[in-house]
Design a protein around this motif. Structure first.
Motif, PDB file in Angstrom:
ATOM      1  N   GLY A  20     -33.338   7.775   2.795  1.00 15.09           N
ATOM      2  CA  GLY A  20     -32.291   7.061   2.417  1.00 15.09           C
ATOM      3  C   GLY A  20     -31.879   7.054   1.108  1.00 15.09           C
ATOM      4  N   PRO A  21     -32.534   6.177   0.113  1.00 10.22           N
ATOM      5  CA  PRO A  21     -32.299   5.678  -1.063  1.00 10.22           C
ATOM      6  C   PRO A  21     -32.451   7.135  -1.900  1.00 10.22           C
ATOM      7  CG  PRO A  21     -34.324   4.581  -0.291  1.00 10.22           C
ATOM      8  CD  PRO A  21     -33.587   5.321   0.756  1.00 10.22           C
ATOM      9  N   LEU A  22     -33.638   7.800  -1.673  1.00 12.90           N
ATOM     10  CA  LEU A  22     -33.891   9.001  -2.510  1.00 12.90           C
ATOM     11  C   LEU A  22     -32.886  10.128  -2.410  1.00 12.90           C
ATOM     12  CD1 LEU A  22     -37.877   9.782  -2.639  1.00 12.90           C
ATOM     13  CD2 LEU A  22     -36.370   8.891  -4.720  1.00 12.90           C
ATOM     14  N   LEU A 196     -32.678  14.611   3.622  1.00  6.54           N
ATOM     15  CA  LEU A 196     -32.221  14.031   2.262  1.00  6.54           C
ATOM     16  C   LEU A 196     -30.805  13.830   2.221  1.00  6.54           C
ATOM     17  CD1 LEU A 196     -34.662  15.439  -0.139  1.00  6.54           C
ATOM     18  CD2 LEU A 196     -34.660  13.056   0.149  1.00  6.54           C
ATOM     19  N   ILE A 197     -30.049  14.858   2.380  1.00  6.27           N
ATOM     20  CA  ILE A 197     -28.559  14.759   2.049  1.00  6.27           C
ATOM     21  C   ILE A 197     -27.644  14.448   2.896  1.00  6.27           C
ATOM     22  CG2 ILE A 197     -28.917  16.242   0.035  1.00  6.27           C
ATOM     23  CD1 ILE A 197     -27.817  18.659   1.819  1.00  6.27           C
ATOM     24  N   ILE A 198     -27.804  14.675   4.143  1.00  5.93           N
ATOM     25  CA  ILE A 198     -26.915  14.475   5.456  1.00  5.93           C
ATOM     26  C   ILE A 198     -26.701  12.978   5.482  1.00  5.93           C
ATOM     27  CG2 ILE A 198     -26.249  14.495   7.479  1.00  5.93           C
ATOM     28  CD1 ILE A 198     -27.516  17.515   7.710  1.00  5.93           C
ATOM     29  N   PRO A 199     -27.816  12.042   5.826  1.00  3.02           N
ATOM     30  CA  PRO A 199     -27.294  10.599   5.825  1.00  3.02           C
ATOM     31  C   PRO A 199     -26.692  10.000   4.654  1.00  3.02           C
ATOM     32  CG  PRO A 199     -29.685  11.180   6.562  1.00  3.02           C
ATOM     33  CD  PRO A 199     -29.288  12.443   5.997  1.00  3.02           C
ATOM     34  N   ALA A 200     -27.126  10.471   3.489  1.00  4.74           N
ATOM     35  CA  ALA A 200     -26.466   9.947   2.250  1.00  4.74           C
ATOM     36  C   ALA A 200     -25.275  10.273   2.116  1.00  4.74           C
ATOM     37  CB  ALA A 200     -27.425  10.427   0.901  1.00  4.74           C
ATOM     38  N   ALA A 201     -24.730  11.623   2.396  1.00  9.88           N
ATOM     39  CA  ALA A 201     -23.542  12.169   2.327  1.00  9.88           C
ATOM     40  C   ALA A 201     -22.506  11.536   3.209  1.00  9.88           C
ATOM     41  CB  ALA A 201     -23.332  13.769   2.547  1.00  9.88           C
ATOM     42  N   ALA A 202     -23.051  11.220   4.508  1.00 10.59           N
ATOM     43  CA  ALA A 202     -22.262  10.508   5.370  1.00 10.59           C
ATOM     44  C   ALA A 202     -21.954   9.131   5.066  1.00 10.59           C
ATOM     45  CB  ALA A 202     -22.954  10.763   7.039  1.00 10.59           C
ATOM     46  N   SER A 203     -23.031   8.445   4.755  1.00  6.51           N
ATOM     47  CA  SER A 203     -22.705   7.076   4.311  1.00  6.51           C
ATOM     48  C   SER A 203     -21.877   6.867   3.131  1.00  6.51           C
ATOM     49  CB  SER A 203     -23.962   6.238   4.168  1.00  6.51           C
ATOM     50  OG  SER A 203     -24.755   6.872   2.774  1.00  6.51           O
ATOM     51  N   ARG A 204     -21.512   7.844   2.089  1.00  4.60           N
ATOM     52  CA  ARG A 204     -20.925   7.775   0.986  1.00  4.60           C
ATOM     53  C   ARG A 204     -19.354   7.157   1.388  1.00  4.60           C
ATOM     54  NH1 ARG A 204     -21.248  12.585  -3.541  1.00  4.60           N
ATOM     55  NH2 ARG A 204     -20.985  11.312  -5.289  1.00  4.60           N
ATOM     56  N   PHE A 206     -18.178   5.328   3.420  1.00  7.32           N
ATOM     57  CA  PHE A 206     -18.011   4.093   3.935  1.00  7.32           C
ATOM     58  C   PHE A 206     -18.073   2.811   2.801  1.00  7.32           C
ATOM     59  CE2 PHE A 206     -18.253   6.683   7.443  1.00  7.32           C
ATOM     60  CZ  PHE A 206     -16.924   6.478   8.133  1.00  7.32           C
ATOM     61  N   VAL A 207     -18.795   3.068   1.755  1.00  5.50           N
ATOM     62  CA  VAL A 207     -19.643   1.999   0.862  1.00  5.50           C
ATOM     63  C   VAL A 207     -18.801   1.979  -0.347  1.00  5.50           C
ATOM     64  CG1 VAL A 207     -21.623   2.609   2.219  1.00  5.50           C
ATOM     65  CG2 VAL A 207     -21.108   3.646   0.141  1.00  5.50           C
ATOM     66  N   THR A 208     -19.094   0.859  -0.797  1.00  6.98           N
ATOM     67  CA  THR A 208     -18.440   0.444  -2.312  1.00  6.98           C
ATOM     68  C   THR A 208     -19.760   0.023  -3.404  1.00  6.98           C
ATOM     69  OG1 THR A 208     -18.398  -1.728  -1.651  1.00  6.98           O
ATOM     70  CG2 THR A 208     -16.376  -0.566  -1.229  1.00  6.98           C
ATOM     71  N   SER A 209     -20.990   0.216  -3.065  1.00  3.75           N
ATOM     72  CA  SER A 209     -22.057   0.035  -4.101  1.00  3.75           C
ATOM     73  C   SER A 209     -23.106   1.077  -3.884  1.00  3.75           C
ATOM     74  CB  SER A 209     -22.276  -1.352  -4.089  1.00  3.75           C
ATOM     75  OG  SER A 209     -23.154  -1.647  -2.920  1.00  3.75           O
ATOM     76  N   PRO A 210     -23.679   1.100  -4.825  1.00  3.95           N
ATOM     77  CA  PRO A 210     -24.901   2.260  -4.562  1.00  3.95           C
ATOM     78  C   PRO A 210     -25.972   1.672  -3.628  1.00  3.95           C
ATOM     79  CG  PRO A 210     -24.648   1.949  -6.835  1.00  3.95           C
ATOM     80  CD  PRO A 210     -23.602   1.013  -6.232  1.00  3.95           C
ATOM     81  N   GLU A 211     -26.075   0.453  -3.666  1.00  4.41           N
ATOM     82  CA  GLU A 211     -27.186  -0.200  -2.737  1.00  4.41           C
ATOM     83  C   GLU A 211     -26.881  -0.105  -1.025  1.00  4.41           C
ATOM     84  OE1 GLU A 211     -26.053  -1.895  -5.318  1.00  4.41           O
ATOM     85  OE2 GLU A 211     -27.808  -1.805  -6.480  1.00  4.41           O
ATOM     86  N   GLN A 212     -25.619  -0.306  -1.082  1.00  2.18           N
ATOM     87  CA  GLN A 212     -24.874  -0.140   0.304  1.00  2.18           C
ATOM     88  C   GLN A 212     -24.830   1.284   0.933  1.00  2.18           C
ATOM     89  OE1 GLN A 212     -20.786  -1.374   0.440  1.00  2.18           O
ATOM     90  NE2 GLN A 212     -21.291  -3.469   0.108  1.00  2.18           N
ATOM     91  N   MET A 213     -24.766   2.039  -0.142  1.00  9.51           N
ATOM     92  CA  MET A 213     -25.051   3.469   0.310  1.00  9.51           C
ATOM     93  C   MET A 213     -26.378   3.760   0.793  1.00  9.51           C
ATOM     94  SD  MET A 213     -23.798   6.933  -1.863  1.00  9.51           S
ATOM     95  CE  MET A 213     -24.646   8.714  -1.483  1.00  9.51           C
ATOM     96  N   ALA A 214     -27.485   3.338  -0.062  1.00 10.49           N
ATOM     97  CA  ALA A 214     -28.817   3.571   0.403  1.00 10.49           C
ATOM     98  C   ALA A 214     -29.134   2.936   1.716  1.00 10.49           C
ATOM     99  CB  ALA A 214     -29.700   2.910  -0.764  1.00 10.49           C
TER     100      ALA A 214
END
Length: 266
Positions: A20-22, A196-204, A206-214
């Motif tokens: 997730g974070p990576l 690596l990329i699908i969960p990060a791209a999906a979460s992008r 709805f979030v407002t900060s890097p920590e929320q995205m991770a």
């Protein structure tokens, strides 16, 4: 719960938690093709391990780390465009790995297990490897989180402020290489970049900060592992591809929800 099931589920959840974070850094720095190149080199690690009769997991890790260092060195003084360099190394290492395996006498190897993963074949020994390396990655990421964010947002400003930009960039590459190496058995050479990329791209969306995205990427990744494993067991489909299919489903749902929210706000 059968041993093969809890071992596979545990390994998948550990991989998703660190991916997730990576994966967020992969998305932010547009390193998806870099991840693909590392994943393809993992098969060369398998071939060299069999040829030299050393531990396969160790051989994969050494090969991925070596290629990550080589990429960083070559990108400092580029003789070729970055995408051309990655393409040559990616397909070259994959082809070299396949040819090397074919040349080893009396070798019977299930290539599908390496190309697409075999989550349900994870052993307790594999789980120790995955857990130990994931813990080391998590500690390294936690220690360098703010600095890695700084070189992601504005590398020139980070360098002016005295941050070791090149060393941090190399650290990130090595962490991605290690994750690819330990995730190969779970999701396979051809699909690891997707986790690596699908969960990060999906979460992008709805979030407002890097920590929320991770954190959201971790949740989506873990949901994909659980859902994909359930899909695999109920439909008798391969576990690795099923996880990716479930992740793509979550990505599409996230996209539709984001569009609906946008229409409601208007």
């Amino acid at each position: 719960m059968p041993d093969f099931l809890w071992l596979g589920l545990s390994a998948g959840l550990i991989i998703a938690a660190i991916a997730g974070p990576l994966g967020s850094f992969v998305v932010w720095q547009r390193l998806a093709y870099f991840g693909d190149t590392l994943a393809h080199s993992a098969l060369l690690g398998v071939a060299l391990s069999l040829w030299l009769s050393i531990n396969i997991q160790l051989g994969i890790i050494i090969c991925c780390l070596g290629l990550a260092v080589l990429l960083v060195v070559l990108q400092r003084k580029p003789q070729l465009a970055s995408d051309s360099l990655l393409g040559i190394l990616s397909h070259g290492s994959l082809a070299l790995g396949l040819v090397t395996i074919a040349l080893i006498d009396d070798m019977r190897l299930d290539l599908n297990a390496y190309l697409f993963g075999d989550l349900l074949a994870v052993s307790l020994h594999d789980l120790y490897w995955i857990g130990g390396i994931a813990l080391a990655l998590a500690l390294t990421l936690w220690r360098n989180w703010n600095n890695l964010l700084a070189i992601t947002v504005h590398p020139e400003l980070a360098q002016v402020e005295g941050l070791p930009v090149e060393r941090l960039r190399l650290t990130l590459m090595l962490m991605i290489a290690l994750l690819v190496a330990i995730a190969m058995k779970i999701i396979g050479v051809l699909l690891i970049t997707a986790l690596l990329i699908i969960p990060a791209a999906a979460s992008r969306k709805f979030v407002t900060s890097p920590e929320q995205m991770a954190a959201t990427a971790i949740a989506i990744g873990c949901g994909s592992v659980v859902g994909g494993l359930g899909l695999s067991l109920s439909l008798d489909t391969p576990a690795g591809p099923s996880i990716v299919v479930f992740a793509i489903g979550l990505f599409l749902v996230a996209g539709a929800a984001n569009t609906a929210l946008g229409l409601v706000k208007k």
